[in-house]
Structures are given as C-alpha cells and as structure tokens.
Scaffold this active site. Sequence first.
Site, PDB file in Angstrom:
ATOM      1  CG  ASP A  35      66.586 -13.153  57.596  1.00  0.00           C
ATOM      2  OD1 ASP A  35      65.656 -12.416  58.065  1.00  0.00           O
ATOM      3  OD2 ASP A  35      66.394 -13.916  56.956  1.00  0.00           O
ATOM      4  CG  ASP A  61      68.524 -22.265  60.840  1.00  0.00           C
ATOM      5  OD1 ASP A  61      67.615 -21.824  61.640  1.00  0.00           O
ATOM      6  OD2 ASP A  61      68.423 -23.392  60.475  1.00  0.00           O
ATOM      7  CB  VAL A  62      67.545 -18.518  65.418  1.00  0.00           C
ATOM      8  CG1 VAL A  62      67.632 -17.045  64.726  1.00  0.00           C
ATOM      9  CG2 VAL A  62      65.983 -18.827  64.916  1.00  0.00           C
ATOM     10  CB  SER A 136      51.828 -14.808  67.693  1.00  0.00           C
ATOM     11  OG  SER A 136      50.468 -14.923  66.893  1.00  0.00           O
ATOM     12  CE1 TYR A 149      53.817 -18.191  64.024  1.00  0.00           C
ATOM     13  CE2 TYR A 149      51.600 -17.772  64.733  1.00  0.00           C
ATOM     14  CZ  TYR A 149      52.840 -17.145  64.354  1.00  0.00           C
ATOM     15  OH  TYR A 149      53.266 -15.893  64.612  1.00  0.00           O
ATOM     16  CE  LYS A 153      55.742 -16.807  66.780  1.00  0.00           C
ATOM     17  NZ  LYS A 153      57.161 -16.012  66.721  1.00  0.00           N
ATOM     18  CB  THR A 184      54.741  -8.258  56.556  1.00  0.00           C
ATOM     19  OG1 THR A 184      54.615  -9.729  56.160  1.00  0.00           O
ATOM     20  CG2 THR A 184      54.515  -8.168  58.180  1.00  0.00           C
TER      21      THR A 184
END
Length: 252
Positions: A35, A61-62, A136, A149, A153, A184
């Site tokens: 993460d 950081d991906v 998503s 976004y 996705k 969440t």
Amino acid sequence: MQECKQAIITGGASGIGRAVAERMVSEGLTVIIADVNAVAVKRTCDELNANGAHAMACAIDVADASECTRLGTDFGQIDILVACAGIQTAGTVIDTTEETWRRVLAVNLAGVANCCRAVLPGMSQRKSGSIVVVSSNNAVCGSAGMAAYDASKAGVLALVKSAAIEHGSDGVRVNAISPGTTITDYHIDRFAEQGVSEQQLEEMTAGTGLLNRAAAPEEIANAIWFLASNEASYITGTNLLVDGGFSLAGGH
C-alpha cells in the site's frame, strides 16, 4: 485445502483490499500487504498478526515500476496477486485535467501492469499462479462525471484478457472482478466529515441494483477469494460482475 501459500494484495491496508487480506489469512495464507500509505499498511499488518495471522507490510506506490519490482524479488514465491490498489477522481471528459488523467491511469492501469510484470515471470516459471485484478462495474456500465476512472477500469479488463492469453499455457490464471457500489471505511469517513452517519449512508445507497443495497467489503472479498483459489481452477480471462445486479438494472 488451498495449495497456494503466499499472496500479495495491493491496496490492502483498507477497504476491499483489507477484507481480502482478512479472508486470505483465514484460509491460512501468508499475505504481503502492499500500500502507498506506510503507516496504514503497518497498522493493518500489526492488527492481523495480533490475531495470529502471518502478514508482511510493503509500502510502495504501484505507479512506480521500479518500486513494484520488489514484489517479485523480496518475498519469495508469490502464488496469488490481487491488484486492488486504485484511486477514484471525479471529472467529466471535458473538465478532467491532463494531470488527473496521467495520475489515474498511472495508478489504476499502469500500476496493475507494473505489479503483474513483477510476479508473472516467477509464476510462469513454476507453471502456477493466480492473478485477480479489481476493476469496477463502471467499466461495463459507464457513469457520468468519472471519465478517467471509468476509462482506467475498462483498460484493465483488456489487460486481463491479454495477460490471460499470454500466460494460459504457463498455468497462470488471470481474471478480473468488477464490484458495484461498496461501502468501505473510506466512504464512511468521507461522509462523516459531511455529517452523514453510516446508517444514513446505507439509506442513501438503498435501492442500488436488483438487491436494493450496496455491498459490504467482505462480499467482494469472498468473490475475489473464489477467483484466486483452486475452486476457480478452470476460469481465466473472465470478468466477474459483483454488483448486486446493478448492470442488469440499467445502471440504477
């Protein structure tokens, strides 16, 4: 008993990622929680380990390909990758800035590719492995005001197909899961700042999809576990919609 022994979960410090970590440790797996939030990932690992789990923290950081190489070198054999890390930024096609496009695509799309690139060589060499990418239902249904976004996705769904085709003969399965509205801690905390309680948030999302409610993170984690596990041993290159029938309800 699940044969896989070690899993990496990106974005695993909170939300759906944490629920996946909890499910996997309950199945006896060792989890590496990756993460960008170093404090949160350490806290999550400490809490899991206090309950008898075997969890390791990895602050990365991906979007940084060089950091992601650690996932394939620092933890030994990786049997499962769950690519859950992502960011969500609102904006229409017209008003989304170039900077926002770059960051969202860097995390949500290139970030997934970076993590897959780190673990696929080892999986392919062993002729075994499972990757689950979190997309998503927006990638399927679309939505207003979420251009970057939604595009990111949708992009990972194509990436999943490519990886599945390229590595199927290596015994590596690559699948996607597309959650619908899920409440969440992030959403609970964000709405709490606006004076909205968790109960009120649940009431606001009532009527979502055919089941008339939002999902809990654990419900998404259960589906991810299924795709990652040997229970789905003949499934690859697919996208599992876990959206309570939102897509069938015309996006309502």
